[in-house]
Design a protein around this motif. Structure first.
Motif, PDB file in Angstrom:
ATOM      1  N   THR A   1      -2.683  10.220  -2.202  1.00 58.96           N
ATOM      2  CA  THR A   1      -3.519   9.088  -2.590  1.00 58.96           C
ATOM      3  C   THR A   1      -2.739   7.811  -2.307  1.00 58.96           C
ATOM      4  O   THR A   1      -1.518   7.796  -2.415  1.00 58.96           O
ATOM      5  CB  THR A   1      -3.869   9.151  -4.094  1.00 58.96           C
ATOM      6  OG1 THR A   1      -4.518  10.407  -4.361  1.00 58.96           O
ATOM      7  CG2 THR A   1      -4.794   8.024  -4.498  1.00 58.96           C
ATOM      8  N   THR A   2      -3.451   6.756  -1.944  1.00 53.78           N
ATOM      9  CA  THR A   2      -2.798   5.477  -1.671  1.00 53.78           C
ATOM     10  C   THR A   2      -3.129   4.489  -2.779  1.00 53.78           C
ATOM     11  O   THR A   2      -4.286   4.362  -3.186  1.00 53.78           O
ATOM     12  CB  THR A   2      -3.262   4.922  -0.309  1.00 53.78           C
ATOM     13  OG1 THR A   2      -2.961   5.894   0.695  1.00 53.78           O
ATOM     14  CG2 THR A   2      -2.554   3.637   0.028  1.00 53.78           C
ATOM     15  N   TYR A   3      -2.086   3.793  -3.266  1.00 55.81           N
ATOM     16  CA  TYR A   3      -2.232   2.807  -4.326  1.00 55.81           C
ATOM     17  C   TYR A   3      -1.737   1.459  -3.829  1.00 55.81           C
ATOM     18  O   TYR A   3      -0.735   1.388  -3.122  1.00 55.81           O
ATOM     19  CB  TYR A   3      -1.408   3.205  -5.558  1.00 55.81           C
ATOM     20  CG  TYR A   3      -1.816   4.524  -6.161  1.00 55.81           C
ATOM     21  CD1 TYR A   3      -2.869   4.590  -7.074  1.00 55.81           C
ATOM     22  CD2 TYR A   3      -1.159   5.698  -5.820  1.00 55.81           C
ATOM     23  CE1 TYR A   3      -3.248   5.798  -7.624  1.00 55.81           C
ATOM     24  CE2 TYR A   3      -1.536   6.913  -6.372  1.00 55.81           C
ATOM     25  CZ  TYR A   3      -2.577   6.957  -7.270  1.00 55.81           C
ATOM     26  OH  TYR A   3      -2.953   8.152  -7.807  1.00 55.81           O
ATOM     27  N   ASP A   4      -2.415   0.395  -4.208  1.00 61.75           N
ATOM     28  CA  ASP A   4      -1.941  -0.953  -3.942  1.00 61.75           C
ATOM     29  C   ASP A   4      -1.121  -1.390  -5.149  1.00 61.75           C
ATOM     30  O   ASP A   4      -1.648  -1.528  -6.258  1.00 61.75           O
ATOM     31  CB  ASP A   4      -3.107  -1.911  -3.713  1.00 61.75           C
ATOM     32  CG  ASP A   4      -3.800  -1.677  -2.378  1.00 61.75           C
ATOM     33  OD1 ASP A   4      -3.293  -0.860  -1.576  1.00 61.75           O
ATOM     34  OD2 ASP A   4      -4.838  -2.316  -2.138  1.00 61.75           O
ATOM     35  N   VAL A   5       0.189  -1.590  -4.921  1.00 62.05           N
ATOM     36  CA  VAL A   5       1.145  -1.867  -5.993  1.00 62.05           C
ATOM     37  C   VAL A   5       1.751  -3.250  -5.772  1.00 62.05           C
ATOM     38  O   VAL A   5       2.153  -3.591  -4.662  1.00 62.05           O
ATOM     39  CB  VAL A   5       2.255  -0.784  -6.004  1.00 62.05           C
ATOM     40  CG1 VAL A   5       3.295  -1.076  -7.050  1.00 62.05           C
ATOM     41  CG2 VAL A   5       1.644   0.593  -6.221  1.00 62.05           C
TER      42      VAL A   5
ATOM     43  N   ARG B   1       0.886  -1.178   0.000  1.00 61.69           N
ATOM     44  CA  ARG B   1       0.000   0.000   0.000  1.00 61.69           C
ATOM     45  C   ARG B   1       0.918   1.221   0.000  1.00 61.69           C
ATOM     46  O   ARG B   1       1.582   1.517   0.990  1.00 61.69           O
ATOM     47  CB  ARG B   1      -0.887  -0.043   1.235  1.00 61.69           C
ATOM     48  CG  ARG B   1      -2.002   0.955   1.169  1.00 61.69           C
ATOM     49  CD  ARG B   1      -3.213   0.507   1.949  1.00 61.69           C
ATOM     50  NE  ARG B   1      -3.968  -0.456   1.136  1.00 61.69           N
ATOM     51  CZ  ARG B   1      -4.729  -1.409   1.649  1.00 61.69           C
ATOM     52  NH1 ARG B   1      -4.840  -1.557   2.938  1.00 61.69           N
ATOM     53  NH2 ARG B   1      -5.381  -2.231   0.864  1.00 61.69           N
TER      54      ARG B   1
ATOM     55  N   LYS C   1       1.052  -2.302 -11.501  1.00 62.26           N
ATOM     56  CA  LYS C   1      -0.345  -2.125 -11.101  1.00 62.26           C
ATOM     57  C   LYS C   1      -1.197  -2.544 -12.287  1.00 62.26           C
ATOM     58  O   LYS C   1      -0.961  -2.084 -13.402  1.00 62.26           O
ATOM     59  CB  LYS C   1      -0.621  -0.669 -10.716  1.00 62.26           C
ATOM     60  CG  LYS C   1      -2.066  -0.422 -10.341  1.00 62.26           C
ATOM     61  CD  LYS C   1      -2.173   0.140  -8.945  1.00 62.26           C
ATOM     62  CE  LYS C   1      -3.607   0.458  -8.611  1.00 62.26           C
ATOM     63  NZ  LYS C   1      -4.169  -0.512  -7.692  1.00 62.26           N
TER      64      LYS C   1
END
Length: 178
Positions: A137-141, A131, A163
């Protein structure tokens, strides 16, 4: 017309051959020495230096990590303190469990679920989702993370980030155990 058919056949053959090329797997490194044991290598203080490069290969961030690993039986804690070239800091604390037969499972507060690892020879492959906060902004990578033990003090680490299957860049690190 024959030229066009020849071109199509050549492109089809090239695409088929490219599809046959297989990605590396940990077993490819089973005979490599020295043998990597996370409980041994990540025990005590370490320092790492690294870069994040975008998909074009441009360095976007440089960083240093001070780490301390501690193990009790098959459960270890890896405490990582990051200092980026822009002065920002970050901390990640991993809990790593040795599951036997070169398999490891790791968790951290910013890892979605768990990281699964498999070590063979001098190499370890970690697969996990991180995360990652970026500009509010938070992205799940997804990370495809490979570590290669060079000798008892040096380990190299290369991780691909993606992603939705789209390559975002790479993280490259050099660990040094004092």
């Amino acid at each position: 017309m024959n030229r066009r058919l020849l071109l199509i056949a050549s492109l089809t053959t090239a695409a088929t051959l490219a599809g046959c090329a297989s990605a590396p797997v940990p077993d490819d490194y089973a005979a490599e020495k020295p043998v990597l044991d996370l409980k041994t290598y990540f025990n005590g203080p370490l320092t790492a230096h690294g870069v994040f490069t975008d998909r074009a290969g441009k360095v976007k961030r440089r960083f240093e990590v001070k780490l301390v690993g501690r193990w009790q039986g098959d459960v270890g804690t890896l405490d990582e303190d990051f200092r980026y070239s822009d002065g920002t800091t970050e901390r990640r604390v991993w809990t790593i469990t040795a599951l036997g037969q070169g398999r490891y499972r790791g968790t951290a507060a910013d890892v979605v679920g768990s990281a699964d690892g498999l070590a063979r020879g001098n190499a370890l492959r970690w697969s996990y989702t991180l995360r990652l906060p970026v500009d509010g902004t938070t992205y799940d990578v997804q990370f495809d993370d490979w570590m290669y033990l060079m000798d008892e003090r040096v380990m190299l680490n290369k991780a691909r980030m993606s992603k939705f299957g789209i390559d975002l860049g790479e993280v490259t690190l050099s660990f040094y155990k004092s």
